[in-house]
Scaffold this active site. Structure first.
Site, PDB file in Angstrom:
ATOM      1  N   LYS A  92       0.817  -1.263   0.119  1.00 13.21           N
ATOM      2  CA  LYS A  92      -0.026   0.087  -0.066  1.00 13.21           C
ATOM      3  C   LYS A  92       0.987   1.275   0.140  1.00 13.21           C
ATOM      4  O   LYS A  92       0.562   2.217  -0.784  1.00 13.21           O
ATOM      5  CB  LYS A  92      -0.816  -0.044   1.360  1.00 13.21           C
ATOM      6  N   ARG A 124     -10.199   0.487   8.044  1.00 13.62           N
ATOM      7  CA  ARG A 124      -9.704  -1.024   8.669  1.00 13.62           C
ATOM      8  C   ARG A 124     -10.863  -1.758   8.943  1.00 13.62           C
ATOM      9  O   ARG A 124     -10.431  -2.871   9.549  1.00 13.62           O
ATOM     10  CB  ARG A 124      -8.598  -0.748   9.261  1.00 13.62           C
ATOM     11  N   ARG A 165      11.918  -4.845   4.966  1.00 14.32           N
ATOM     12  CA  ARG A 165      11.537  -3.419   4.593  1.00 14.32           C
ATOM     13  C   ARG A 165      12.281  -2.679   5.553  1.00 14.32           C
ATOM     14  O   ARG A 165      12.672  -2.761   6.821  1.00 14.32           O
ATOM     15  CB  ARG A 165      10.211  -3.226   4.961  1.00 14.32           C
ATOM     16  N   ARG A 176      10.797  -0.323  11.072  1.00 11.94           N
ATOM     17  CA  ARG A 176       9.741  -0.106  12.044  1.00 11.94           C
ATOM     18  C   ARG A 176       9.949  -1.029  13.159  1.00 11.94           C
ATOM     19  O   ARG A 176      10.269  -2.320  13.126  1.00 11.94           O
ATOM     20  CB  ARG A 176       8.505  -0.136  11.294  1.00 11.94           C
ATOM     21  N   ARG A 213      -0.747  -8.849  13.302  1.00 11.70           N
ATOM     22  CA  ARG A 213      -1.183  -7.733  12.161  1.00 11.70           C
ATOM     23  C   ARG A 213      -1.881  -8.570  11.255  1.00 11.70           C
ATOM     24  O   ARG A 213      -2.929  -8.065  10.764  1.00 11.70           O
ATOM     25  CB  ARG A 213      -0.096  -6.988  11.527  1.00 11.70           C
TER      26      ARG A 213
HETATM   27  P1  AP5 Z   1       4.851  -1.637   1.693  1.00 14.37           P
HETATM   28  O1  AP5 Z   1       4.399  -0.758   0.470  1.00 14.37           O
HETATM   29  O2  AP5 Z   1       5.755  -0.804   3.130  1.00 14.37           O
HETATM   30  O3  AP5 Z   1       3.652  -2.229   2.442  1.00 14.37           O
HETATM   31  P2  AP5 Z   1       2.443  -1.738   3.085  1.00 14.37           P
HETATM   32  O4  AP5 Z   1       1.144  -2.304   2.530  1.00 14.37           O
HETATM   33  O5  AP5 Z   1       2.207  -0.429   3.329  1.00 14.37           O
HETATM   34  O6  AP5 Z   1       2.696  -2.452   4.461  1.00 14.37           O
HETATM   35  P3  AP5 Z   1       2.355  -1.849   6.158  1.00 14.37           P
HETATM   36  O7  AP5 Z   1       3.229  -2.660   6.883  1.00 14.37           O
HETATM   37  O8  AP5 Z   1       2.670  -0.429   5.982  1.00 14.37           O
HETATM   38  O9  AP5 Z   1       0.873  -1.926   6.290  1.00 14.37           O
HETATM   39  P4  AP5 Z   1       0.256  -2.247   7.786  1.00 14.37           P
HETATM   40  O10 AP5 Z   1      -1.135  -2.163   7.114  1.00 14.37           O
HETATM   41  O11 AP5 Z   1       0.701  -3.224   8.362  1.00 14.37           O
HETATM   42  O12 AP5 Z   1       0.724  -0.952   8.558  1.00 14.37           O
HETATM   43  P5  AP5 Z   1       0.175   0.418   8.672  1.00 14.37           P
HETATM   44  O13 AP5 Z   1       1.457   1.510   8.721  1.00 14.37           O
HETATM   45  O14 AP5 Z   1      -0.790   0.653   7.968  1.00 14.37           O
HETATM   46  O15 AP5 Z   1       5.768  -2.734   1.389  1.00 14.37           O
HETATM   47  C1  AP5 Z   1       6.353  -3.746   2.233  1.00 14.37           C
HETATM   48  C2  AP5 Z   1       7.730  -4.032   1.611  1.00 14.37           C
HETATM   49  O16 AP5 Z   1       7.551  -4.850   0.632  1.00 14.37           O
HETATM   50  C3  AP5 Z   1       8.663  -3.007   1.422  1.00 14.37           C
HETATM   51  O17 AP5 Z   1       9.912  -3.107   1.871  1.00 14.37           O
HETATM   52  C4  AP5 Z   1       8.470  -2.825  -0.219  1.00 14.37           C
HETATM   53  O18 AP5 Z   1       9.568  -2.236  -0.784  1.00 14.37           O
HETATM   54  C5  AP5 Z   1       8.023  -4.367  -0.526  1.00 14.37           C
HETATM   55  N1  AP5 Z   1       7.288  -4.315  -1.767  1.00 14.37           N
HETATM   56  C6  AP5 Z   1       6.332  -3.645  -1.940  1.00 14.37           C
HETATM   57  N2  AP5 Z   1       5.463  -4.021  -2.974  1.00 14.37           N
HETATM   58  C7  AP5 Z   1       6.109  -5.086  -3.528  1.00 14.37           C
HETATM   59  C8  AP5 Z   1       6.247  -6.031  -4.706  1.00 14.37           C
HETATM   60  N3  AP5 Z   1       5.186  -5.985  -5.654  1.00 14.37           N
HETATM   61  N4  AP5 Z   1       7.136  -6.821  -4.834  1.00 14.37           N
HETATM   62  C9  AP5 Z   1       8.129  -7.127  -3.889  1.00 14.37           C
HETATM   63  N5  AP5 Z   1       8.227  -6.374  -2.759  1.00 14.37           N
HETATM   64  C10 AP5 Z   1       7.423  -5.375  -2.667  1.00 14.37           C
HETATM   65  O19 AP5 Z   1      -0.521   0.461  10.310  1.00 14.37           O
HETATM   66  C11 AP5 Z   1       0.540   0.094  11.314  1.00 14.37           C
HETATM   67  C12 AP5 Z   1      -0.426  -0.081  12.621  1.00 14.37           C
HETATM   68  O20 AP5 Z   1      -1.129   1.357  12.687  1.00 14.37           O
HETATM   69  C13 AP5 Z   1      -1.479  -0.983  12.630  1.00 14.37           C
HETATM   70  O21 AP5 Z   1      -0.894  -2.294  12.948  1.00 14.37           O
HETATM   71  C14 AP5 Z   1      -2.400  -0.328  13.722  1.00 14.37           C
HETATM   72  O22 AP5 Z   1      -1.972  -0.637  15.145  1.00 14.37           O
HETATM   73  C15 AP5 Z   1      -2.379   1.166  13.357  1.00 14.37           C
HETATM   74  N6  AP5 Z   1      -3.221   1.645  12.605  1.00 14.37           N
HETATM   75  C16 AP5 Z   1      -3.078   2.199  11.342  1.00 14.37           C
HETATM   76  N7  AP5 Z   1      -4.204   2.893  10.669  1.00 14.37           N
HETATM   77  C17 AP5 Z   1      -5.365   2.163  11.528  1.00 14.37           C
HETATM   78  C18 AP5 Z   1      -6.744   2.152  11.211  1.00 14.37           C
HETATM   79  N8  AP5 Z   1      -7.343   2.741  10.426  1.00 14.37           N
HETATM   80  N9  AP5 Z   1      -7.276   1.544  12.315  1.00 14.37           N
HETATM   81  C19 AP5 Z   1      -6.871   1.197  13.292  1.00 14.37           C
HETATM   82  N10 AP5 Z   1      -5.575   1.108  13.821  1.00 14.37           N
HETATM   83  C20 AP5 Z   1      -4.620   1.439  12.631  1.00 14.37           C
HETATM   84 MG    MG Z   2       2.426   1.064   4.834  1.00 13.08          MG
END
Ligand code: AP5
Ligand code: MG
Ligand code: ZN
Length: 218
Positions: free
Chosen positions: A16, A91, A130, A164, A175
Site C-alpha cells: 500500500k 480498516r 523492509r 519499523r 497484524r
Molecule cells: P509496503 O508498501 O511498505 O507495504 P504496506 O502495505 O504499506 O505495509 P504496512 O506494513 O505499512 O501495512 P500495515 O497495514 O501493517 O501498517 P500501517 O502502517 O498501515 O511494502 C512492504 C515491503 O515490501 C517494502 O519493503 C516494499 O519495498 C516491498 N514491496 C512492496 N511491493 C512489492 C512487490 N510488488 N514485490 C516485492 N516487494 C514489494 O499500520 C500500522 C499500525 O497502525 C497498525 O498495525 C495499527 O496498529 C495502526 N493503524 C493504522 N491505521 C489504522 C486504522 N485505520 N485503524 C486502526 N489502527 C490503525
Molecule cells: Mg504502509
C-alpha cells in the site's frame, strides 16, 4: 486533471505505502497513511502517540473512535483538496461506514477502492526485509527494492535508514490476524457498493503500479 479520491486496501506488507507514494507523485494527490501519521505521533511524543504506542507495537488495531476523528481532520485539511489516497484507512466496517457518511456530508465521491491482493505466505518476508529513508520516508526492501546505490536514498540522497518497531515476525502475525478478521470484510463491503477493483500484488512493483493506473485512468 480530475480530483481523485482512492482507497487502497491490502494486508500488512502488501505494498500500500509503496504504491501510494508512486500515485502521489504521478497524480499530484496526497497519500494519507494512518500508520505513518500514528508513527509520527509516537516519535514526537504527543498525547495521541502515548495513547497508541503499545497498541501499534503489539500489532493490534487502534480504536475506531480515535481513527475516525483523526482521518476526518486530515480529509478536511487543504492538502486533501486536490485528492487523496487512503493508505490504511478504513480498516473496520465501522470505519468504512463512518467514512461513507462523512464523504456524503462533504459532497466528496470515491473514484476507486483498490484491493492489493497478496498471499499471506509472502508477507513475512516483505515485512522483515523492509527499511526506509529516515529523511524522506522512501521505502525499500533488502531483496526486492534496494536503493540504486547501496546506502544512498534514490529520492533525497540521505544515508540514514530506519526499520519499523512493529516489523518483527511476532507482531506481524498479530497484524495478519487483525487484517484477516477485521479488515478483509471491507472487500465485500465495497464490492457490494460496486467500486472495488482487485489487483494482483504478487508481481513486480512497477507492474502493480501499472495495473492500478489502468483502473484509475479507465
Ligand atoms: P509496503 O508498501 O511498505 O507495504 P504496506 O502495505 O504499506 O505495509 P504496512 O506494513 O505499512 O501495512 P500495515 O497495514 O501493517 O501498517 P500501517 O502502517 O498501515 O511494502 C512492504 C515491503 O515490501 C517494502 O519493503 C516494499 O519495498 C516491498 N514491496 C512492496 N511491493 C512489492 C512487490 N510488488 N514485490 C516485492 N516487494 C514489494 O499500520 C500500522 C499500525 O497502525 C497498525 O498495525 C495499527 O496498529 C495502526 N493503524 C493504522 N491505521 C489504522 C486504522 N485505520 N485503524 C486502526 N489502527 C490503525
Ligand atoms: Mg504502509
Ligand atoms: Zn530519502
Amino acid at each position: 486533471m480530475k480530483v481523485k479520491r482512492i482507497i487502497l486496501i491490502g494486508p500488512p506488507g502488501g505494498g500500500k505505502g509503496t504504491q501510494a507514494k508512486q500515485l502521489e507523485a504521478d497524480y499530484g494527490i496526497t497519500q494519507l497513511s494512518t500508520g505513518d501519521i500514528l508513527r509520527e505521533a509516537i516519535s514526537s511524543g504527543s498525547e495521541l502517540g502515548e495513547k497508541v504506542k503499545d497498541t501499534i507495537e503489539g500489532g493490534n488495531l487502534v480504536s475506531d473512535e480515535v481513527m475516525i476523528g483523526l482521518i476526518k481532520e486530515r480529509l478536511l485539511a487543504n492538502e486533501s483538496r486536490s485528492g487523496f489516497i487512503l493508505d490504511g484507512f478504513p480498516r473496520t466496517i465501522s470505519q468504512a461506514k463512518a467514512l461513507n457518511v462523512f464523504l456524503a456530508e462533504n459532497e466528496m465521491d470515491l473514484d476507486a477502492v483498490i484491493e492489493i491482493n497478496v498471499p499471506d505466505e509472502l508477507l513475512i518476508e516483505r515485512i522483515t526485509g523492509r527499511f526506509s529513508c529516515s529523511n524522506c520516508g522512501q521505502g525499500y526492501h533488502d531483496t526486492f527494492n534496494m536503493p540504486k546505490v547501496a546506502g544512498i536514498c534514490d529520492e533525497c540522497g540521505g544515508t540514514d535508514f530506519t526499520r519499523r518497531k512493529d516489523d518483527n515476525e511476532e507482531t506481524v502475525k498479530n497484524r495478519l490476524v487483525a487484517y484477516n478478521e477485521q479488515t478483509s470484510p471491507l472487500i465485500s463491503f465495497y464490492r457490494k457498493i460496486g467500486i472495488l477493483s482487485v489487483i494482483d500484488g504478487n508481481q513486480d512493483i512497477k507492474l502493480v503500479t501499472k495495473c492500478i493506473k489502468e483502473v484509475l485512468d479507465a
